[in-house]
Design a protein around this motif. Sequence first.
Motif, PDB file in Angstrom:
ATOM      1  N   THR A  58       0.852  -1.191   0.000  1.00  0.00           N
ATOM      2  CA  THR A  58       0.000   0.000   0.000  1.00  0.00           C
ATOM      3  C   THR A  58       0.885   1.236   0.000  1.00  0.00           C
ATOM      4  OG1 THR A  58      -0.118  -0.070   2.419  1.00  0.00           O
ATOM      5  CG2 THR A  58      -1.894  -1.142   1.209  1.00  0.00           C
ATOM      6  N   PRO A  59       0.358   2.374  -0.456  1.00  0.00           N
ATOM      7  CA  PRO A  59       1.178   3.590  -0.530  1.00  0.00           C
ATOM      8  C   PRO A  59       1.360   4.292   0.816  1.00  0.00           C
ATOM      9  CG  PRO A  59      -0.988   3.998  -1.445  1.00  0.00           C
ATOM     10  CD  PRO A  59      -0.926   2.539  -1.110  1.00  0.00           C
ATOM     11  N   TRP A  60       0.897   3.729   1.905  1.00  0.00           N
ATOM     12  CA  TRP A  60       1.038   4.342   3.220  1.00  0.00           C
ATOM     13  C   TRP A  60       1.574   3.298   4.204  1.00  0.00           C
ATOM     14  CZ3 TRP A  60      -3.592   3.379   0.784  1.00  0.00           C
ATOM     15  CH2 TRP A  60      -4.332   2.323   1.280  1.00  0.00           C
ATOM     16  N   PRO A  61       2.221   3.726   5.264  1.00  0.00           N
ATOM     17  CA  PRO A  61       2.702   2.777   6.265  1.00  0.00           C
ATOM     18  C   PRO A  61       1.584   2.381   7.230  1.00  0.00           C
ATOM     19  CG  PRO A  61       3.419   4.980   6.820  1.00  0.00           C
ATOM     20  CD  PRO A  61       2.718   5.072   5.488  1.00  0.00           C
ATOM     21  N   GLY A  62       1.629   1.163   7.717  1.00  0.00           N
ATOM     22  CA  GLY A  62       0.682   0.727   8.737  1.00  0.00           C
ATOM     23  C   GLY A  62      -0.622   0.198   8.191  1.00  0.00           C
ATOM     24  N   GLN A  82     -11.285  -5.471   5.090  1.00  0.00           N
ATOM     25  CA  GLN A  82     -10.010  -4.755   5.139  1.00  0.00           C
ATOM     26  C   GLN A  82      -9.638  -4.195   3.769  1.00  0.00           C
ATOM     27  OE1 GLN A  82      -7.302  -7.661   6.740  1.00  0.00           O
ATOM     28  NE2 GLN A  82      -7.808  -7.159   8.870  1.00  0.00           N
ATOM     29  N   VAL A  83      -9.884  -4.954   2.727  1.00  0.00           N
ATOM     30  CA  VAL A  83      -9.592  -4.482   1.370  1.00  0.00           C
ATOM     31  C   VAL A  83     -10.481  -3.290   1.033  1.00  0.00           C
ATOM     32  CG1 VAL A  83      -9.704  -5.086  -1.080  1.00  0.00           C
ATOM     33  CG2 VAL A  83      -8.676  -6.676   0.544  1.00  0.00           C
ATOM     34  N   LEU A  84     -11.758  -3.368   1.378  1.00  0.00           N
ATOM     35  CA  LEU A  84     -12.660  -2.237   1.134  1.00  0.00           C
ATOM     36  C   LEU A  84     -12.191  -0.987   1.876  1.00  0.00           C
ATOM     37  CD1 LEU A  84     -16.128  -4.006   1.266  1.00  0.00           C
ATOM     38  CD2 LEU A  84     -15.063  -2.955  -0.729  1.00  0.00           C
ATOM     39  N   SER A  85     -11.738  -1.162   3.109  1.00  0.00           N
ATOM     40  CA  SER A  85     -11.227  -0.035   3.886  1.00  0.00           C
ATOM     41  C   SER A  85      -9.985   0.557   3.233  1.00  0.00           C
ATOM     42  CB  SER A  85     -10.914  -0.505   5.310  1.00  0.00           C
ATOM     43  OG  SER A  85     -10.328   0.518   6.054  1.00  0.00           O
ATOM     44  N   ALA A  86      -9.097  -0.288   2.739  1.00  0.00           N
ATOM     45  CA  ALA A  86      -7.881   0.189   2.075  1.00  0.00           C
ATOM     46  C   ALA A  86      -8.212   0.918   0.775  1.00  0.00           C
ATOM     47  CB  ALA A  86      -6.946  -0.982   1.800  1.00  0.00           C
ATOM     48  N   ILE A  87      -9.198   0.420   0.033  1.00  0.00           N
ATOM     49  CA  ILE A  87      -9.610   1.083  -1.207  1.00  0.00           C
ATOM     50  C   ILE A  87     -10.182   2.465  -0.892  1.00  0.00           C
ATOM     51  CG2 ILE A  87     -11.290   1.021  -3.101  1.00  0.00           C
ATOM     52  CD1 ILE A  87     -10.910  -2.053  -3.111  1.00  0.00           C
ATOM     53  N   GLU A  88     -11.022   2.560   0.138  1.00  0.00           N
ATOM     54  CA  GLU A  88     -11.585   3.860   0.541  1.00  0.00           C
ATOM     55  C   GLU A  88     -10.486   4.827   0.936  1.00  0.00           C
ATOM     56  OE1 GLU A  88     -14.489   3.278   3.600  1.00  0.00           O
ATOM     57  OE2 GLU A  88     -15.705   1.960   2.355  1.00  0.00           O
ATOM     58  N   LYS A  89      -9.501   4.344   1.693  1.00  0.00           N
ATOM     59  CA  LYS A  89      -8.400   5.210   2.124  1.00  0.00           C
ATOM     60  C   LYS A  89      -7.585   5.683   0.914  1.00  0.00           C
ATOM     61  CE  LYS A  89      -4.557   5.473   5.329  1.00  0.00           C
ATOM     62  NZ  LYS A  89      -3.862   4.837   6.453  1.00  0.00           N
ATOM     63  N   LYS A  90      -7.326   4.793  -0.017  1.00  0.00           N
ATOM     64  CA  LYS A  90      -6.549   5.146  -1.203  1.00  0.00           C
ATOM     65  C   LYS A  90      -7.289   6.168  -2.052  1.00  0.00           C
ATOM     66  CE  LYS A  90      -4.025   3.412  -5.098  1.00  0.00           C
ATOM     67  NZ  LYS A  90      -3.521   2.310  -5.856  1.00  0.00           N
ATOM     68  N   GLU A  91      -8.597   5.986  -2.227  1.00  0.00           N
ATOM     69  CA  GLU A  91      -9.378   6.930  -3.027  1.00  0.00           C
ATOM     70  C   GLU A  91      -9.530   8.271  -2.336  1.00  0.00           C
ATOM     71  OE1 GLU A  91     -12.975   4.817  -3.943  1.00  0.00           O
ATOM     72  OE2 GLU A  91     -12.053   3.829  -5.675  1.00  0.00           O
TER      73      GLU A  91
END
Length: 94
Positions: A58-62, A82-91
């Motif tokens: 992912t482009p962020w740490p943690g 968790q994947v949905l959460s990561a996608i939301e954070k990335k967008e």
Amino acid sequence: MAQWYYQRYHGTVPSVAKIVAAMQANPRNIRYDDLTKVCEHYFGRPRTGSGSHAVFKTPWPGDPRVNIQNDHGRAKPYQVRQVLSAIEKKEAEA
């Protein structure tokens, strides 16, 4: 290429947007291959894929970490969330 071949092997592959919509509607009924397709679309190739887990950078740490596991052809529901959460954070960062 024969029409029956195309429909059988290419017509049934859902798009990433359709898979994400299905993930949001029901995280319990997602195929592992579909989750892998979504993760590769958003995060690139997995760093680890030879063991039981596939780890995506992912482009962020943690957290949220993108770490998925094949459970008899299905994705584990907590990992789908968790994947949905990561996608939301990335967008949100884009």
